[in-house]
Write an enzyme that holds these catalytic residues in place. Structure first.
Site, PDB file in Angstrom:
ATOM      1  N   ALA A   1       0.832  -1.203  -0.080  1.00 11.16           N
ATOM      2  CA  ALA A   1       0.137  -0.177   0.063  1.00 11.16           C
ATOM      3  C   ALA A   1       0.845   1.238  -0.073  1.00 11.16           C
ATOM      4  CB  ALA A   1      -0.951  -0.008   1.103  1.00 11.16           C
ATOM      5  N   LYS A   2       2.081   0.949   0.400  1.00 11.79           N
ATOM      6  CA  LYS A   2       3.072   2.276   0.328  1.00 11.79           C
ATOM      7  C   LYS A   2       2.468   3.483   1.209  1.00 11.79           C
ATOM      8  CE  LYS A   2       5.894   0.573  -3.103  1.00 11.79           C
ATOM      9  NZ  LYS A   2       5.182  -0.649  -3.464  1.00 11.79           N
ATOM     10  N   ARG A   3       1.842   3.258   2.507  1.00  9.98           N
ATOM     11  CA  ARG A   3       1.361   4.235   2.881  1.00  9.98           C
ATOM     12  C   ARG A   3       2.279   4.927   3.811  1.00  9.98           C
ATOM     13  NH1 ARG A   3      -2.420   2.893  -0.142  1.00  9.98           N
ATOM     14  NH2 ARG A   3      -4.399   2.428   0.404  1.00  9.98           N
TER      15      ARG A   3
END
Lengths: 271, 271
Positions: A92-94
């Protein structure tokens, strides 16, 4: 899943393969489009056929999010059918300020029970640590990615000659341990994996970029493997789109098995 | 929305206020919990009462995502009721390799018609440019954020003494223009806003950190305003949680108006 459990699965399956789930309505076999939830059916078939050879699955959240609320429902269903013995990664590369990162963590760790989330480091400590507060859950922090754009900032050297990705590796080791923190380290930079390994000897690396993006599985093992393997090598398109026909799941199985056999040899050689 | 249209709204409303929508079931007034979609009702009331004073709205995507598919539906409904004359920001802090960023862009720009998305720069050019390919849509790139963790990496100086955030500003100006690229610049670093303004004289800045996080509105205007204002100053909790009772929307209106009046004075002084 703990690090010991993950290593034990790697030994049991003689594999450190992660299957990336990037399900695209325009790419999945046409016969699935008449299913009530084509993306779910696609992922389910892929998981069933590859589970003998994969120790991890990595749904790419963008592919679900692009379908709105319905995609989010599909993602939850996919998360639910994951085999109990695999490590699951919400790609998700949050990363945001503390209270916001905590909500992202809840979304993936509590609502959907993923083992891990990929996180971007730019906002620093308080954007990362909220994810580390969940027991037996993992942060997979971007360190050195496999894309061309990784050259833009990740390799900028500070006054002492230390590249940014190395500052990320060093500083983040004050926040988490090899028991709850992994790093994304792209396979397209074979020799650099060795540099990263020096700075983070114990941590697992999630390695994208083998196959479609051109990285070499042998280089990754030679430069990156440690005493608990320390590697999860991801393949997405090469496996899930091995065939665009009705045999897609069997074709995926074959590709996953090919990689597993290669990994078995590399485990015997380098572990 | 184009830059000219945004500036014209700023002039019309004498305001550069962005209202941050961080709707939390544990914080919204209790009487809303019996509504079919409490979060939607909350956001709708806030938007209705503050629209006279705000030129932009910024839903924080984590707060919706934490509610799963249902939260995603709510977000789509909130996006739909946004007044036509406001600039909308999906505060999502996304960013991934090209084909994945493109899907995130589709989710926010096509499925939900947001004007802009916040994007994290760590993965470089090919993680940012897919968002810039949509006409009249904007990237709001993290440059210098307002949180404590911003000190970890964003201020690391390279060999020439240039801090990372400045490399982000310089390099990204090769990818987008003041017509489709803004920057997140935290208000908690008043004097640094002037430094950022030197490097990016024309671009709009989205400025978080006024109010709850302690930044000064006057400093932001003094150091940051340019000839088309160039500022969107965000306030979230200070407005939307001004009251936890039935008068929450009226209380939000009052807080928004207070900021707008202050901004009007600052526009007269510095524009």
């Amino acid at each position: 899943m703990t690090r010991a459990e993950l290593f034990s699965q790697i030994q049991r399956k003689s594999s450190y393969l992660c299957v990336g789930l990037d399900p695209d309505l325009e790419k999945i076999p046409a016969h699935l489009l008449s299913e009530p939830d084509p993306i779910f059916s696609f992922c389910q078939a892929i998981i069933e056929e590859t589970a003998d050879f994969a120790v991890a699955y990595k749904p790419n959240i963008a592919f679900f999010e692009a379908l709105g609320a319905r995609g989010w429902e599909t993602l939850a269903k996919v998360a639910e059918i994951m085999p109990k013995d695999v490590f699951t990664i919400a790609d998700a590369k949050r990363g945001d300020i503390g209270n916001t990162s905590k909500l992202y963590a809840k979304a993936f760790f509590e609502a959907m029970n993923f083992d891990s989330v990929t996180v971007a480091p730019y906002m620093g400590k308080d954007s990362v640590t909220p994810f580390l507060e969940f027991e037996n859950k993992w942060v997979i922090l971007l360190a050195l990615t496999s894309n061309v754009g990784s050259l833009d900032f990740q390799l900028i050297e500070d006054k002492t000659g230390k590249p940014l990705y190395q500052s990320v590796l060093e500083k983040s080791q004050e926040w988490g341990s090899p028991e709850n923190l992994m790093y994304v380290v792209g396979a397209t930079r074979g020799e650099l994996i060795g540099e990263v390994r020096k700075v983070a000897p114990e941590h697992f690396f999630l390695v994208p970029g083998v196959g479609a993006q051109g990285g070499s599985l042998t280089d990754v093992a030679r430069f990156g493997m440690n005493s608990t393997c320390g590697l999860l090598v991801n393949s997405s398109r090469g496996i899930i789109y091995a065939s665009g026909e009705k045999d897609f799941a069997k074709a995926a199985r074959k590709e996953a098995e090919k990689l597993q056999v290669e990994m078995k040899g590399l485990l015997e050689k380098y572990l």
